[in-house]
Write a protein that holds these residues in place. Sequence first.
Motif, PDB file in Angstrom:
ATOM      1  N   PRO A 123       0.819  -1.228   0.000  1.00 18.08           N
ATOM      2  CA  PRO A 123       0.000   0.000   0.000  1.00 18.08           C
ATOM      3  C   PRO A 123       0.849   1.273   0.000  1.00 18.08           C
ATOM      4  O   PRO A 123       0.580   2.207  -0.753  1.00 18.08           O
ATOM      5  N   ALA A 124       1.895   1.289   0.827  1.00 20.43           N
ATOM      6  CA  ALA A 124       2.738   2.483   0.891  1.00 20.43           C
ATOM      7  C   ALA A 124       3.565   2.637  -0.376  1.00 20.43           C
ATOM      8  O   ALA A 124       3.697   3.734  -0.929  1.00 20.43           O
ATOM      9  N   PHE A 125       4.105   1.536  -0.868  1.00 19.82           N
ATOM     10  CA  PHE A 125       4.930   1.584  -2.078  1.00 19.82           C
ATOM     11  C   PHE A 125       4.122   2.141  -3.242  1.00 19.82           C
ATOM     12  O   PHE A 125       4.572   3.026  -3.967  1.00 19.82           O
ATOM     13  N   ASN A 126       2.915   1.655  -3.409  1.00 15.87           N
ATOM     14  CA  ASN A 126       2.097   2.068  -4.549  1.00 15.87           C
ATOM     15  C   ASN A 126       1.531   3.474  -4.412  1.00 15.87           C
ATOM     16  O   ASN A 126       1.096   4.063  -5.389  1.00 15.87           O
ATOM     17  N   THR A 127       1.507   3.986  -3.195  1.00 12.05           N
ATOM     18  CA  THR A 127       0.979   5.330  -3.021  1.00 12.05           C
ATOM     19  C   THR A 127       2.098   6.362  -2.977  1.00 12.05           C
ATOM     20  O   THR A 127       1.855   7.558  -2.917  1.00 12.05           O
ATOM     21  N   GLY A 128       3.336   5.890  -3.035  1.00 15.96           N
ATOM     22  CA  GLY A 128       4.458   6.827  -3.111  1.00 15.96           C
ATOM     23  C   GLY A 128       5.159   7.066  -1.785  1.00 15.96           C
ATOM     24  O   GLY A 128       6.026   7.930  -1.694  1.00 15.96           O
ATOM     25  N   TYR A 129       4.804   6.319  -0.756  1.00 21.52           N
ATOM     26  CA  TYR A 129       5.443   6.506   0.550  1.00 21.52           C
ATOM     27  C   TYR A 129       6.582   5.503   0.706  1.00 21.52           C
ATOM     28  O   TYR A 129       6.450   4.469   1.341  1.00 21.52           O
ATOM     29  N   ARG A 130       7.702   5.858   0.085  1.00 16.51           N
ATOM     30  CA  ARG A 130       8.825   4.919   0.012  1.00 16.51           C
ATOM     31  C   ARG A 130       9.458   4.643   1.372  1.00 16.51           C
ATOM     32  O   ARG A 130       9.833   3.509   1.649  1.00 16.51           O
TER      33      ARG A 130
END
Lengths: 458, 243
Positions: free
Chosen positions: B45-52
């Motif tokens: 979820p974080a990866f795909n939303t840009g929260y690396r």
Amino acid sequence: MSIVHSTRPFEEDAKKALADDTLRGALRHATDLFAGRRLASIEGIDDWEDLRERGRAIKEHALFHLDRYLEEFVANGERAGVKFHWARDASEACRIVGSIAARVSARKVVKAKSMTTEEIGLNHALEGEGFEPVETDLGEWIIQLAGELPSHIIAPAIHKTKGQIAELFVDKLGIEPTDDVLQLTAAARKVLRSYFAESDLGVSGVNFGVAETGTIMIIENEGNIRMATSLPKAHVAVMGIEKLVPRFEDLEVFLRLLPRSGAGQHLTSYQSILTGPNTGGEGPDELHVVLLDNGRTGMLRREVTRQSLACIRCGACLNVCPVYQQIGGHAYGSVYPGPIGAVITPQLAPGDRSSKLPFASSLCGACRDVCPVKIDIPALLLDLRAKVSADGPALERRGFRLWAWMMRSTARYRLGAKLARLFPWAWRGRAGAWTDARELRPLARRSFRERWKRGELA
Amino acid sequence: MRVSLFVTCLVDQFWPEVGTATVEVLRRAGCEVVFDERQTCCAQPAFNTGYRDEARAVAERFIEIYEETDADAIVMPSGSCGAMAHHLPELFRDDAAWLPRAERVAAKTFELGSFLVRELGVEELGARFDGRVTWHDACHGLRDLGIRDEPRRLINAVEGAELVEMNAADSCCGFGGTFSVKHPDISVAILDHKLAELRDKEVDAVVSGDVSCLMQIGGRLQRQGSGIRTLHLAELLASGVEA
């Protein structure tokens, strides 16, 4: 005018598009047609994947050594009589074209379809200086007559139905009402032919520039580009600096990739391969090439963003994109719509409106599968998302920080799951974005891990 | 073969029956199944939303847990989380310490259906399901992991099940993780286009390899009062067998 033409939030533009049944019907028809033709045109081409890989490799190499190839391109072009102009940005490019138009005392400027001239807002700029730019590609001309913007990279009027175009022609050209496509096309041809005869300047884009020979190639189906680049006294080609390929023989790869990926053709009807002006009594007396940066060198720096410059503007990614299929091009609010538009726009025109575009994707990856030069569009979308997440909505940022803190510990994960069950109102009330149109599956009474722990699976 | 089950957070919390069915199916295929209770989420979820940063924090824990496993494979009933596991090296591209660890875990990770067919060479699992089913190709399984034939072969081996292909089985259902709540209108428009293909197929169930797609598809079908069920591949493969 900027690449971004909408002043409304993306969500609002998308909502408007979704409510337009005529638009969605036209889109559905056109995108399915293009996607189907593309598939049919690559059927039986055994080396299609090799071809894509060659296309990708040529572009990657050319972009990596772009400085060298630009110098080579200019040196060889100058030898053939091309006059080159460097434009840092859109306004510089428009000024250059305007000054050439003034020097050759053109009034009407016949234009070939070109995304790059859309990008720099050339028509608007030329009109401001008293020139009369006329689009000569049928689709582009329809859009110009209607006072609209293109909604697809290769099919600018894809959002319009035959009936809407007939009404427009009755209104603007004064023809008798008809919905016969041949009659409509004939009416357009009659008007456009007279423009070619009157004009002293033709403006085009460039599909590919060849460093080795200083050649430019422009491909099309209607013959209007051939006319716009050969009848007037002068021809100006506006070319993004990324359009270079090293060798003449590289054109062969792209002549096989581009028409198939675009309109699903084995070959376009016309390929104009131009090396310098007036050779042997043919063509214009002057050939100018405007080399446009407009933010491109910034994209060259990183490997992941450099890929965005490999795009050959075929539009295949638009046709297969589930989001584009539903909302069409205008909702993106950018000259460049669809998946590749969502990648290019925020890089060429950073800003609040454009930074939202990478989120207008379900990351399904259909774009990557059809891209003739294998641009990893989903990876680029993710990269661009990561760039703006620091400025994301405060609630979202806090939410993900909390989420990560919870997911890093099994105890906290279990506590969170427990709390979610004890206080469902605390989160289900916020689930409106989901539940307006869909039921939300309830949390299971007992999680899998509880069942496992209790030995229920033994 | 010893298999460590990563059940995924969605299955764990929303659809534990899929986890139960996965265990059942893996055991029937001859595997010994272990479950590491420390597991939480794959970080997608974080990866795909840009929260690396957040994605890396959760991914590090995922790697720490699974690099220690003595199992031969890490199997998950999800192409999407499976694809995330394969994206881990990308997430740690510039991190010399974590990159090899991410690569090691990624190489051991498999999606359930493709694991059964490709790694174990198993198609026939003794399942029975009386009805017409259609397969929805979940995007990440299909395009990131190249899973297309495997689930179809598994379904075709289910006694009584008739596989009815819908048009554009490989088109997106519109879920897309946070996309489904960031752009709910577009998400549902995409979904409705997909569901229109089901109209005259008279199927009893839509089957897929990801509960995320199934929650999207099922949530809409339920809202529309449709009688079509949604089933995870694991549930179909575990059905009709007396325990």
